[in-house]
Design an enzyme around this catalytic site. Structure first.
Site, mmCIF file in Angstrom:
data_model
loop_
_atom_site.group_PDB
_atom_site.id
_atom_site.type_symbol
_atom_site.label_atom_id
_atom_site.label_comp_id
_atom_site.label_asym_id
_atom_site.label_seq_id
_atom_site.Cartn_x
_atom_site.Cartn_y
_atom_site.Cartn_z
ATOM 1 N N ASP A 44 -4.230 -4.913 0.782
ATOM 2 C CA ASP A 44 -4.595 -4.336 2.071
ATOM 3 C C ASP A 44 -6.044 -4.717 2.357
ATOM 4 O OD1 ASP A 44 -5.260 -2.793 4.225
ATOM 5 O OD2 ASP A 44 -4.645 -0.878 3.359
ATOM 6 N N GLU A 55 -3.895 1.833 -2.967
ATOM 7 C CA GLU A 55 -4.024 3.238 -2.579
ATOM 8 C C GLU A 55 -3.137 4.128 -3.456
ATOM 9 O OE1 GLU A 55 -4.915 5.698 1.511
ATOM 10 O OE2 GLU A 55 -4.075 3.681 1.685
ATOM 11 N N ASP A 91 -2.099 -6.233 5.896
ATOM 12 C CA ASP A 91 -1.759 -6.552 4.500
ATOM 13 C C ASP A 91 -1.498 -8.052 4.420
ATOM 14 O OD1 ASP A 91 -1.222 -3.627 3.326
ATOM 15 O OD2 ASP A 91 -0.351 -3.757 5.343
ATOM 16 N N ASN A 145 -7.475 -4.411 5.297
ATOM 17 C CA ASN A 145 -8.016 -3.559 6.357
ATOM 18 C C ASN A 145 -8.721 -4.373 7.446
ATOM 19 O OD1 ASN A 145 -7.403 -0.742 6.269
ATOM 20 N ND2 ASN A 145 -8.521 -0.599 4.339
ATOM 21 N N ASP A 196 2.744 4.630 5.291
ATOM 22 C CA ASP A 196 2.546 4.097 6.638
ATOM 23 C C ASP A 196 2.452 2.570 6.633
ATOM 24 O OD1 ASP A 196 0.143 4.346 5.283
ATOM 25 O OD2 ASP A 196 -0.847 5.549 6.809
ATOM 26 N N HIS A 197 2.447 1.970 5.461
ATOM 27 C CA HIS A 197 2.536 0.514 5.314
ATOM 28 C C HIS A 197 3.961 0.127 4.923
ATOM 29 C CE1 HIS A 197 -1.910 -0.436 4.939
ATOM 30 N NE2 HIS A 197 -1.902 0.881 4.801
ATOM 31 N N ASN A 207 0.875 -1.167 0.000
ATOM 32 C CA ASN A 207 0.000 0.000 0.000
ATOM 33 C C ASN A 207 0.915 1.219 0.000
ATOM 34 O OD1 ASN A 207 -1.447 2.314 0.977
ATOM 35 N ND2 ASN A 207 -3.080 0.986 1.705
#
Length: 258
Positions: free
Chosen positions: A147, A34, A218, A149, A247-248, A7
């Site tokens: 991802d 993303e 993920d 989530n 941030d991943h 991501n």
């Protein structure tokens, strides 16, 4: 074969990070999520300069998924999840690459819960489970990567008591992930690391990465045709520490040759 999911949290704003990682690690196939870019703004040239073919399903400002390959042509088989409750959101892309079917996905976040965003997440998950059942039944070598989530268990989240009201840890969402696994899919990272703390996401706030206060959201799910070919699964944590990074962290698996 090394297959990765990442991501990128904005492909153009973080393009130097993506290119550096691709050049250093040289994954064979990559699922990106993303993108936050419309189709015409996808940085095709820069990625092709590194030797990667690419297909993408973009969306202005939000969402977006892509598949990259340096081991052969990408044969796109599906753009969008069948029955997506909101097909204007670019969240699913499927393609055959080098003898494997790759489903690149970005499952909705779902916050705030309750509310329409959470209802959409559950509806999208239901449609993913329905589509995955068909992929599984085909007997083809399939990888669902992206991802999701969702933190499947308490072991997949730092201080789970702080997440009890969050859409990523909601009982309904964790139950949906379990229903997906019950079809027979293999959680590749957990197979390699059954008892270890493994995180793939670290918030930008509260010094989360330095404290190892993360989430495992993920995932790689493998069909039975690939289960015995799984050799390794790791998280490229160093990338999360780079300047202006996502941030991943990228996650990858290694598969033995067929």
């Amino acid at each position: 074969m090394k297959i990765a999911t990442y991501n990128v949290n904005g492909i153009n704003g973080r393009l130097p990070v993506l290119l550096r990682w691709l050049e250093e690690e040289q994954p064979d196939i990559v699922s990106l999520q993303e993108l936050k870019a419309p189709d015409e703004k996808f940085p095709e040239g820069a990625i092709r300069d590194l030797g990667y073919d690419a297909v993408w399903h973009g969306q202005k400002s939000w969402n977006g998924v892509a598949i990259l390959s340096r081991v052969g042509k990408i044969h796109e088989t599906r753009r969008g999840l069948p029955g997506d409750p909101d097909p204007t959101q670019s969240r699913y892309l499927e393609a055959a690459v080098n003898g494997i079917l790759i489903g690149a996905l970005y499952l909705p976040n779902g916050n705030p819960r309750p509310g329409p965003k959470f209802a959409y997440k559950l509806a999208w998950f239901d449609k993913l489970i329905e589509h995955a059942a068909g992929l599984y039944a085909s007997g083809a070598p399939v990888v669902l990567a992206g991802d999701f989530n969702v933190m499947p268990t308490e072991r997949d989240v730092y201080k789970p008591e702080r997440w009890v009201d969050d859409a990523l840890f909601a009982p309904e969402v964790r139950a949906a992930f379990s229903r997906l696994l019950e079809q027979g899919w293999t959680d590749a990272v957990r197979t390699i690391h059954p008892d270890e703390t493994v995180y793939t996401f670290f918030d930008y706030f509260r010094n989360a990465f330095a404290r190892n206060a993360g989430l495992r959201i993920d995932h790689f799910l493998l069909s039975p045709a690939l289960r015995d070919r799984l050799l390794d699964a790791q998280v490229d944590l160093k990338v999360r520490g780079w300047e202006k990074t996502s941030d991943h962290a990228p996650v990858w698996i290694e598969l033995a040759d067929a």
